[in-house]
Design a protein around this motif. Structure first.
Motif, mmCIF file in Angstrom:
data_model
loop_
_atom_site.group_PDB
_atom_site.id
_atom_site.type_symbol
_atom_site.label_atom_id
_atom_site.label_comp_id
_atom_site.label_asym_id
_atom_site.label_seq_id
_atom_site.Cartn_x
_atom_site.Cartn_y
_atom_site.Cartn_z
ATOM 1 N N PRO A 184 -19.119 19.669 -14.189
ATOM 2 C CA PRO A 184 -17.566 20.057 -13.630
ATOM 3 C C PRO A 184 -17.228 19.308 -12.370
ATOM 4 N N VAL A 185 -17.783 18.693 -11.416
ATOM 5 C CA VAL A 185 -17.418 18.045 -10.550
ATOM 6 C C VAL A 185 -17.060 16.814 -10.974
ATOM 7 N N LEU A 186 -17.656 15.881 -11.854
ATOM 8 C CA LEU A 186 -17.417 14.874 -12.564
ATOM 9 C C LEU A 186 -15.995 14.933 -13.441
ATOM 10 N N ARG A 187 -15.672 16.137 -14.041
ATOM 11 C CA ARG A 187 -14.582 16.308 -14.938
ATOM 12 C C ARG A 187 -13.400 16.570 -13.756
ATOM 13 N N SER A 188 -13.523 16.971 -12.903
ATOM 14 C CA SER A 188 -12.600 17.382 -11.917
ATOM 15 C C SER A 188 -12.027 16.012 -11.372
ATOM 16 N N LEU A 189 -13.062 15.165 -10.708
ATOM 17 C CA LEU A 189 -12.835 13.890 -10.358
ATOM 18 C C LEU A 189 -12.155 13.094 -11.316
ATOM 19 N N THR A 190 -12.876 12.997 -12.611
ATOM 20 C CA THR A 190 -11.998 12.107 -13.477
ATOM 21 C C THR A 190 -10.779 12.627 -13.838
ATOM 22 N N LEU A 191 -10.413 13.691 -13.925
ATOM 23 C CA LEU A 191 -9.165 14.260 -14.156
ATOM 24 C C LEU A 191 -8.054 13.708 -13.076
ATOM 25 N N HIS A 192 -8.483 13.757 -11.724
ATOM 26 C CA HIS A 192 -7.651 13.332 -10.843
ATOM 27 C C HIS A 192 -7.525 11.870 -10.984
ATOM 28 N N VAL A 193 -8.243 11.206 -11.418
ATOM 29 C CA VAL A 193 -8.317 9.715 -11.449
ATOM 30 C C VAL A 193 -7.277 9.288 -12.573
ATOM 31 N N LEU A 194 -7.482 10.108 -13.712
ATOM 32 C CA LEU A 194 -6.584 9.977 -14.857
ATOM 33 C C LEU A 194 -5.117 10.246 -14.790
ATOM 34 N N VAL A 195 -4.782 11.210 -13.956
ATOM 35 C CA VAL A 195 -3.645 11.532 -13.437
ATOM 36 C C VAL A 195 -2.818 10.547 -12.739
ATOM 37 N N ALA A 196 -3.615 10.102 -11.728
ATOM 38 C CA ALA A 196 -2.944 9.255 -10.937
ATOM 39 C C ALA A 196 -2.777 7.746 -11.797
ATOM 40 N N SER A 197 -3.682 7.401 -12.811
ATOM 41 C CA SER A 197 -3.613 6.457 -13.343
ATOM 42 C C SER A 197 -2.358 6.461 -14.497
ATOM 43 N N VAL A 198 -2.147 7.662 -15.130
ATOM 44 C CA VAL A 198 -1.019 7.765 -15.991
ATOM 45 C C VAL A 198 0.303 7.694 -15.035
ATOM 46 N N CYS A 199 0.257 8.221 -13.899
ATOM 47 C CA CYS A 199 1.507 7.976 -13.408
ATOM 48 C C CYS A 199 1.928 6.488 -13.147
ATOM 49 N N VAL A 200 0.967 5.620 -12.442
ATOM 50 C CA VAL A 200 0.886 4.325 -12.283
ATOM 51 C C VAL A 200 1.351 3.537 -13.591
ATOM 52 N N PHE A 201 0.623 3.972 -14.597
ATOM 53 C CA PHE A 201 0.955 3.017 -15.921
ATOM 54 C C PHE A 201 2.126 3.467 -16.759
ATOM 55 N N ALA A 202 2.853 4.572 -16.224
ATOM 56 C CA ALA A 202 4.003 4.709 -17.010
ATOM 57 C C ALA A 202 4.891 3.747 -16.548
ATOM 58 N N LEU A 203 4.966 3.442 -15.417
ATOM 59 C CA LEU A 203 5.871 2.220 -14.838
ATOM 60 C C LEU A 203 5.475 0.843 -15.092
ATOM 61 N N ILE A 204 4.155 0.695 -15.444
ATOM 62 C CA ILE A 204 3.715 -0.631 -16.069
ATOM 63 C C ILE A 204 4.169 -0.855 -17.525
ATOM 64 N N ALA A 205 3.503 0.278 -18.086
ATOM 65 C CA ALA A 205 4.020 0.280 -19.646
ATOM 66 C C ALA A 205 5.407 0.064 -19.964
ATOM 67 N N LEU A 206 6.462 0.865 -19.032
ATOM 68 C CA LEU A 206 7.746 0.800 -19.256
ATOM 69 C C LEU A 206 8.209 -0.660 -19.176
ATOM 70 N N ALA A 207 7.875 -1.385 -18.084
ATOM 71 C CA ALA A 207 8.050 -2.662 -17.642
ATOM 72 C C ALA A 207 7.921 -3.691 -18.718
ATOM 73 N N ASP A 208 6.520 -3.536 -19.384
ATOM 74 C CA ASP A 208 5.919 -4.409 -20.087
ATOM 75 C C ASP A 208 6.756 -4.266 -21.416
ATOM 76 N N TYR A 209 6.893 -3.043 -21.987
ATOM 77 C CA TYR A 209 7.531 -2.913 -23.219
ATOM 78 C C TYR A 209 9.041 -3.327 -23.133
ATOM 79 N N LEU A 210 9.765 -3.249 -21.970
ATOM 80 C CA LEU A 210 11.072 -3.999 -21.996
ATOM 81 C C LEU A 210 11.107 -5.453 -22.131
ATOM 82 N N TRP A 211 9.822 -6.069 -21.472
ATOM 83 C CA TRP A 211 9.727 -7.473 -21.239
ATOM 84 C C TRP A 211 9.160 -8.039 -22.785
ATOM 85 N N GLN A 212 8.296 -7.168 -23.416
ATOM 86 C CA GLN A 212 7.895 -7.630 -24.601
ATOM 87 C C GLN A 212 9.174 -7.777 -25.824
#
Length: 353
Positions: A184-212
């Motif tokens: 359960p602790v690992l699940r909670s920590l993993t979920l926090h990491v994934l939420v933060a990564s999703v927020c950051v990757f949203a900007l990266i993915a949008l910029a890369d899609y426009l560039w491609q």
């Protein structure tokens, strides 16, 4: 302008060029957008199915972690244990894996519609050529991708550090706590990491899609000469089309002149207009078999006289018929009376009824 016509690609790709690229499977595709869809799906799967999967796996793995000495390792027991462990893990991960599979498909559909093409599977020497591979390895595009990967790694690594570092004490205490509370602790920590990564990757993915997409359209740009050649292929060479029209006019004129001797009467203006009309018993109305102005009118008139066809000079009627009636078409109803008088005059001259 001459430089642009020669080889510089300055023109936007035409609809045909874009369609041909899609048929070849050449589309604007961002791998970062696919990664974002995967991260978002993983976050969703853990948040929805994480508790059940963790509970199921916790019960299954508790024995291996707390009492490994009780596990039988003979052949039959080992196969039974491996089968049961595989079923338990598969049941716990089935729904999360289904969500990830749907996300992988959605990531591609979000960028372009479904395509079916065998062109990418066609063997090409350039794909296995060492020289081509060396050029691709050290090309500017590879350098850009390398730098982009470093930047992405740095950004994501920083985000993960910012999320994990405040929880470092909790992570260190996991080695001394109950094994059942580890997941359960690992699940909670993993979920926090994934939420933060999703927020950051949203900007990266949008910029890369426009560039491609920008690079894809730049790669498909055309020279002025290519646009002209494509236009010729679609619409036809203007010179050839003009020549075809000229040949058709000449053939039509020959057929028209050949029909003049069969006419009943030629209604003419002394020098400018000539309309050859034909009328026989059973026809609904007189038909125009030839018409012309100026030189062509004189040719029609001379051919009619040489063929014994009566020429009647009626300038108003000749001009009017020339304007409204086409060759091989019946005269309009409003001219029936005037034309009937002319044809009646011709028939009376020839002694016909």
């Amino acid at each position: 302008m001459a430089e642009s016509e020669g080889g510089e690609k300055t023109e936007e790709p035409t609809r045909k060029k874009l369609d041909d690229a899609l048929k070849r499977g050449d589309v604007a595709k961002s791998q970062e957008l696919n990664v974002w869809f995967g991260l978002a799906a993983a976050t969703l799967a853990i948040s929805i199915f994480g508790d059940g999967a963790v509970s199921s796996l916790g019960k299954t793995l508790t024995r291996f972690l707390e009492h490994p000495e009780t596990i039988a390792i003979d052949g039959t027991s080992l196969r039974t244990m491996a089968g049961g462990l595989g079923v338990a893990i598969g049941a716990a991960l089935a729904l999360p894996m289904l969500v990830l599979m749907i996300a992988a498909i959605a990531g591609n559909l979000a960028q372009h519609p479904p395509l079916y093409t065998t062109d990418p599977l066609t063997p090409k020497f350039s794909k296995i050529s060492p020289a081509s591979g060396f050029k691709r390895l050290f090309s500017p595009e590879s350098l850009v991708n390398f730098v982009k990967g470093l930047i992405k790694l740095g950004i994501v690594g920083t985000v993960i550090w910012m999320v994990v570092w405040p929880e470092r004490a909790k992570v260190a205490s996991l080695t001394q706590g109950d094994v059942a509370g580890l997941l359960p602790v690992l699940r909670s920590l993993t979920l926090h990491v994934l939420v933060a990564s999703v927020c950051v990757f949203a900007l990266i993915a949008l910029a890369d899609y426009l560039w491609q997409r920008h690079r894809w359209r730049e790669r498909l740009k055309m020279t002025v000469q290519e646009v002209r050649e494509e236009h010729k292929q679609q619409e036809g060479d203007p010179h050839i089309k003009g020549r075809i029209r000229q040949i058709r006019r000449e053939r039509s004129k020959k057929r028209m002149m050949a029909a003049v001797p069969t006419a009943t009467v030629v209604v003419a203006n002394p020098t400018h207009y000539a309309v050859a009309l034909k009328y026989e018993s059973g026809m609904n109305a007189p038909m125009c078999v030839a018409k012309g102005v100026d030189a062509l009118a004189l040719r029609i008139r001379k051919l009619a006289e040489d063929s014994g066809v009566t020429v009647v000079e009626n300038p108003p009627l000749a001009r009017s018929l020339h304007a409204v009636v086409e060759v091989d078409r019946e005269i309009p109803a409003e001219h029936y009376k005037a034309v009937a008088e002319v044809i009646g005059f011709v028939m009376r001259r020839k002694g016909r009824r």
